[in-house]
Design a protein around this motif. Structure first.
Motif, short mmCIF file in Angstrom:
data_model
loop_
_atom_site.label_atom_id
_atom_site.label_comp_id
_atom_site.label_asym_id
_atom_site.label_seq_id
_atom_site.Cartn_x
_atom_site.Cartn_y
_atom_site.Cartn_z
N GLY A 318 0.83 -1.20 0.00
CA GLY A 318 0.00 0.00 0.00
C GLY A 318 0.86 1.25 0.00
N TYR A 319 0.22 2.40 -0.03
CA TYR A 319 0.91 3.68 -0.14
C TYR A 319 1.82 3.94 1.06
N TYR A 320 1.30 3.83 2.26
CA TYR A 320 2.05 4.16 3.46
C TYR A 320 1.79 3.06 4.48
N VAL A 321 2.68 2.09 4.51
CA VAL A 321 2.48 0.89 5.32
C VAL A 321 3.44 0.90 6.50
N TYR A 322 2.90 0.66 7.69
CA TYR A 322 3.68 0.72 8.92
C TYR A 322 4.10 -0.68 9.37
N PRO A 323 5.39 -0.89 9.69
CA PRO A 323 5.79 -2.14 10.32
C PRO A 323 5.33 -2.17 11.79
N VAL A 324 5.06 -3.37 12.29
CA VAL A 324 4.62 -3.55 13.67
C VAL A 324 5.66 -4.38 14.41
N LEU A 325 6.21 -3.81 15.48
CA LEU A 325 7.21 -4.49 16.30
C LEU A 325 6.54 -5.03 17.56
N GLN A 326 6.80 -6.30 17.87
CA GLN A 326 6.37 -6.87 19.14
C GLN A 326 7.56 -7.58 19.76
N GLY A 327 7.97 -7.14 20.94
CA GLY A 327 9.16 -7.72 21.55
C GLY A 327 10.37 -7.47 20.69
N ASP A 328 11.01 -8.54 20.23
CA ASP A 328 12.17 -8.40 19.35
C ASP A 328 11.88 -8.92 17.94
N ARG A 329 10.61 -8.92 17.55
CA ARG A 329 10.21 -9.40 16.23
C ARG A 329 9.34 -8.36 15.52
N LEU A 330 9.52 -8.29 14.20
CA LEU A 330 8.58 -7.54 13.37
C LEU A 330 7.51 -8.53 12.94
N VAL A 331 6.32 -8.35 13.49
CA VAL A 331 5.29 -9.40 13.38
C VAL A 331 4.24 -9.13 12.32
N ALA A 332 4.16 -7.89 11.83
CA ALA A 332 3.10 -7.55 10.87
C ALA A 332 3.41 -6.22 10.22
N ARG A 333 2.58 -5.89 9.24
CA ARG A 333 2.57 -4.55 8.66
C ARG A 333 1.12 -4.18 8.44
N LEU A 334 0.84 -2.88 8.43
CA LEU A 334 -0.56 -2.47 8.33
C LEU A 334 -0.70 -1.14 7.62
N GLU A 335 -1.91 -0.90 7.19
CA GLU A 335 -2.26 0.37 6.54
C GLU A 335 -3.35 1.02 7.36
N LEU A 336 -3.21 2.32 7.57
CA LEU A 336 -4.17 3.08 8.35
C LEU A 336 -4.96 4.03 7.46
N GLU A 337 -6.18 4.29 7.88
CA GLU A 337 -7.02 5.27 7.19
C GLU A 337 -7.30 6.39 8.18
N VAL A 338 -6.95 7.61 7.78
CA VAL A 338 -7.13 8.76 8.66
C VAL A 338 -8.08 9.75 8.02
N SER A 339 -8.99 10.29 8.83
CA SER A 339 -9.90 11.34 8.38
C SER A 339 -9.71 12.55 9.29
N ARG A 340 -9.07 13.58 8.76
CA ARG A 340 -8.88 14.79 9.56
C ARG A 340 -10.22 15.46 9.85
N LYS A 341 -11.10 15.40 8.86
CA LYS A 341 -12.40 16.05 9.02
C LYS A 341 -13.20 15.41 10.15
N ALA A 342 -13.19 14.08 10.17
CA ALA A 342 -13.93 13.37 11.22
C ALA A 342 -13.11 13.21 12.49
#
Length: 383
Positions: A318-342
């Motif tokens: 995706g356009y802007y994908v965040y890695p997710v760290l848990q403990g000493d492992r990178l366990v996932a990546r995710l995409e967020l949806e943000v609405s400044r208006k809401a």
């Protein structure tokens, strides 16, 4: 000397500890100390949820608030210059950065795309105007030359300002809405630091040692790439001269063994490592812990690329994908949806790593982290 051997787990934990990501992100906020611990913090203009540099700081201290680095810049605790990209660097590192001003200005002269930059007479007039009027941005100047519609095109006045900034004649006074304001270097850099003179050899020695201290275990190429302020030959020469006091190491990685060097305190540092907690941390795509994508793949078996410049149809994630760290492992990546208006933030897509079981407990930990991130950005989290 027999090489010191590190398991993959210890190599990961050492790396995260050196980057302030192993211990819980609590305690008293120390912006300058945090930047010094990392060496520098990369700046980036994209604001997806929050700007990357603010996110980097928040990942290590939950008491950090957006704009904290800008306050440090205005307060002269840090200065802005170019490592691998525009970055904030502790101000007291300035004497060890003098040759980098020279190196960057020489590289610019050699770069063909700087043709058309105004000459010294025009640059002198621009400096004189800044001296009279105070800090100015590129918007305060104008150029009559045609401006082709190329993404990275800079008009002549911008080329001149950037050249003087790279050369250390101008310095970043502050930023407003991420727009850089240039001032005379002597009005930004403290006189006692500007007057301190170190030989090139002393600066190279400091740069290599400081890089290795923050890398833990590294080869010549990794030391070079840390600051992007020495050539590979200069680093190799430093390693050859310093070999007797360095510790040869072999780290186990996801791709086999990796040889490198460490400073003498490496064993004490390894012995002091503590197991990480279970909480999750959402990392910025520009986080220094994952900036070297090859190192990230070796240490964490995590193949990561940011795809903001990849056409949508060709993106893997995706356009802007965040890695997710848990403990000493990178366990996932995710995409967020943000609405400044809401005023809301929600999880759009989640991709757990292969072999990671995404249990309800993990989902609960992730949602707690996303709720914290939303509050940091002044948003509400929608489950």
């Amino acid at each position: 000397m027999t090489p010191l051997r590190l398991s993959n787990r210890d190599a990961r934990r050492l790396w995260l500890d050196l980057h302030g990501l192993l211990a819980a992100p609590t305690g008293k906020l120390d912006v300058r100390g945090q930047v010094e611990e990392l060496g520098f913090v990369q700046l980036d203009s994209i604001r997806h949820v929050e700007r990357a540099h603010d996110h980097i700081m928040w990942s290590r201290s939950r008491s950090y608030r957006p704009g904290g680095l800008e306050k440090a810049l205005r307060g002269r605790a840090v200065f802005e210059h170019f490592t691998h990209d525009a970055s904030l660097i502790p101000m007291h590192f300035l004497p060890m950065w003098a040759r980098q001003f020279r190196r960057r200005s020489e590289q610019i002269v050699q770069a063909g795309w700087w043709q058309g930059m105004p000459g010294e007479e025009e640059r002198a007039r621009m400096r004189a105007r800044i001296a009279r009027e105070g800090p100015l941005s590129t918007k305060d100047f104008d150029s009559d030359a045609p401006r082709p519609g190329k993404m990275w095109h800079r008009p002549p006045h911008k080329l001149a300002l950037d050249y003087m900034w790279y050369a250390g004649e101008l310095a970043t006074s502050h930023r407003e809405n991420f727009v850089k304001h240039y001032d005379l270097a002597e009005r930004v850099f403290p006189a006692e630091l500007r007057s301190e003179r170190l030989s090139d050899a002393a600066q190279i020695d400091w740069l290599c040692r400081a890089a290795l201290a923050r890398l833990g275990v590294a080869n010549a190429g990794e030391i070079m790439r840390f600051w992007e302020a020495c050539t590979l030959d200069e680093v190799k020469d430093w390693l050859a001269r310093s070999e007797a006091e360095l510790v040869p190491c072999v780290a186990q990685t996801a791709q086999g063994e990796q040889r490198g060097w460490a400073l003498p305190e490496i064993e004490a540092r390894l012995a002091a490592l503590k197991p990480p907690g279970r909480a999750m941390r959402l990392l910025s795509p520009f986080d220094p812990a994952i900036r070297d994508r090859k190192r990230t793949a070796r240490l964490f078996d995590f193949d990561y690329r940011i795809e903001i410049f990849v056409p949508a149809a060709k993106r893997r994630w995706g356009y802007y994908v965040y890695p997710v760290l848990q403990g000493d492992r990178l366990v996932a990546r995710l995409e967020l949806e943000v609405s400044r208006k809401a005023g809301s933030l929600r999880l759009a897509r989640l991709w757990p790593e292969a072999g990671v079981t995404w249990s309800p407990a993990r989902q609960e930990l992730l949602e707690a982290e996303l709720a914290r991130f939303a509050r940091f950005a002044g948003l509400g989290f929608e489950r």
